[in-house]
Design an enzyme around this catalytic site. Structure first.
Site, PDB file in Angstrom:
ATOM      1  N   GLY A  40     -42.597 -21.026  30.445  1.00  0.00           N
ATOM      2  CA  GLY A  40     -41.748 -19.605  30.049  1.00  0.00           C
ATOM      3  C   GLY A  40     -41.182 -19.778  28.958  1.00  0.00           C
ATOM      4  CB  SER A  41     -41.417 -21.383  25.459  1.00  0.00           C
ATOM      5  OG  SER A  41     -43.034 -21.194  25.057  1.00  0.00           O
ATOM      6  CG  ASN A  42     -44.571 -16.895  24.750  1.00  0.00           C
ATOM      7  OD1 ASN A  42     -44.489 -16.314  23.782  1.00  0.00           O
ATOM      8  ND2 ASN A  42     -45.527 -17.990  25.215  1.00  0.00           N
ATOM      9  CG  MET A 118     -51.400 -19.713  32.929  1.00  0.00           C
ATOM     10  SD  MET A 118     -51.957 -19.216  31.352  1.00  0.00           S
ATOM     11  CE  MET A 118     -53.563 -20.337  31.101  1.00  0.00           C
ATOM     12  NE  ARG A 119     -54.244 -16.313  39.906  1.00  0.00           N
ATOM     13  CZ  ARG A 119     -54.923 -17.331  40.386  1.00  0.00           C
ATOM     14  NH1 ARG A 119     -55.154 -18.658  40.021  1.00  0.00           N
ATOM     15  NH2 ARG A 119     -55.961 -17.128  41.188  1.00  0.00           N
ATOM     16  CG  ASN A 135     -52.424 -11.859  27.696  1.00  0.00           C
ATOM     17  OD1 ASN A 135     -51.623 -12.509  28.292  1.00  0.00           O
ATOM     18  ND2 ASN A 135     -53.691 -12.384  27.076  1.00  0.00           N
ATOM     19  CG  HIS A 137     -55.717 -15.367  23.793  1.00  0.00           C
ATOM     20  ND1 HIS A 137     -56.112 -15.932  25.056  1.00  0.00           N
ATOM     21  CD2 HIS A 137     -56.538 -16.075  23.099  1.00  0.00           C
ATOM     22  CE1 HIS A 137     -57.071 -16.857  25.060  1.00  0.00           C
ATOM     23  NE2 HIS A 137     -57.436 -16.781  23.632  1.00  0.00           N
TER      24      HIS A 137
HETATM   25  C1  GRF Z   1     -48.973 -19.424  25.809  1.00  0.00           C
HETATM   26  O1  GRF Z   1     -49.326 -20.326  24.757  1.00  0.00           O
HETATM   27  C2  GRF Z   1     -49.768 -18.295  26.056  1.00  0.00           C
HETATM   28  O2  GRF Z   1     -50.432 -17.905  24.781  1.00  0.00           O
HETATM   29  C3  GRF Z   1     -50.937 -18.864  26.997  1.00  0.00           C
HETATM   30  O3  GRF Z   1     -49.880 -19.617  27.766  1.00  0.00           O
HETATM   31  C4  GRF Z   1     -48.764 -20.410  27.058  1.00  0.00           C
HETATM   32  C5  GRF Z   1     -47.840 -20.009  27.985  1.00  0.00           C
HETATM   33  O4  GRF Z   1     -46.531 -20.689  27.495  1.00  0.00           O
HETATM   34  N1  GRF Z   1     -51.341 -17.781  27.605  1.00  0.00           N
HETATM   35  P1  GRF Z   1     -45.066 -20.599  27.851  1.00  0.00           P
HETATM   36  O5  GRF Z   1     -45.165 -20.709  29.416  1.00  0.00           O
HETATM   37  O6  GRF Z   1     -44.568 -19.190  27.335  1.00  0.00           O
HETATM   38  O7  GRF Z   1     -44.268 -21.491  27.396  1.00  0.00           O
END
Ligand code: GRF
Length: 224
Positions: A40-42, A118-119, A135, A137
């Site tokens: 969940g860093s994003n 991741m689905r 999304n 990526h």
């Molecule tokens: C990210 O690198 C994203 O691009 C990929 O999964 C990772 C998720 O990272 N789809 P986080 O959970 O947001 O840290």
């Protein structure tokens, strides 16, 4: 009236290095629903940008699919409602997506952000939120679609990779690109070291993409 010029907010975000700015572009914060599976860093980058008033948005709800996902802890820190929809409890991808749509609609979500979801999503979700699902990526699409994008880049021997924020369409990692950022591949990079540097850029790209997507939704910007 629409313009082909990105609003200042987005333009500033696209410049490197990023300059802190105030999110004054949109009077009404866009209502986000975030889907995440892991760390969940994003998600946190989005929540932080909102808290620091760099992004005019509200995360109405986080949906996560793994009971152990660290993103759930992060959502508590930001006081953001979190719903666990464990994909193992659903017989099909469509069944999971129907449950996701119900939650997103119950929170009046306008824009859906797959932030490490991741689905593979189905038309059940995409038709419920047409042109409203983003999304992030970890590659410069259209290179290295699908899983293990960072490993794919290292195996291919490319010297530059990066990240892409894009609209989601039924074909995986194939929708219109909103934001990209490049990251050099170093000679001694491991998948972990490279992914860590890509993630720094992801955190900027996702916030910029939300600002651009909001401008599109509000009708103040159309990509040229
Ligand atoms: C990210 O690198 C994203 O691009 C990929 O999964 C990772 C998720 O990272 N789809 P986080 O959970 O947001 O840290």
């Amino acid at each position: 009236m629409t313009s082909s010029t990105p609003p200042d907010l987005a333009l500033q975000s696209l410049c490197s290095p990023l300059t802190p700015h105030r999110a004054t572009e949109f009077e009404t914060p866009v209502k986000l629903g975030v889907l995440a599976s892991g760390s969940g860093s994003n998600f946190e980058a989005i929540a932080q940008a909102i808290a620091q008033q760099h992004l005019s948005a509200r995360v109405e709800v986080l949906i996560y699919n793994n009971p152990q996902a660290k993103v759930a802890v992060r959502s508590q820190q930001y006081d953001i409602p979190a719903k666990l929809l464990n994909h193992r409890d659903y017989a099909s991808r469509e069944g999971l997506d129907r449950a996701i749509v119900d939650v997103l609609r119950s929170y009046n979500v306008e824009l859906v952000v797959m932030a490490g979801w991741m689905r593979v999503v189905t038309p059940v979700l995409l038709d419920a939120f047409p042109n409203r699902v983003l999304n992030i990526h970890p590659s410069l699409l259209p290179s290295f679609k699908g899983i293990r994008a960072v490993e794919q880049a290292i195996a291919a021997g490319v010297k530059i990779t990066g990240c892409t924020a894009h609209w989601v369409v039924p074909e995986v990692d194939s929708g219109e690109i909103l934001v990209q950022a490049a990251v050099p591949v170093l000679a001694d990079d491991t998948p972990d070291s490279l992914h860590a540097r890509i993630q720094v850029q992801e955190h900027r790209a996702i916030v910029t993409a939300i600002a651009l997507a909001t401008a599109q939704i509000r009708g103040v910007w159309t990509p040229s």
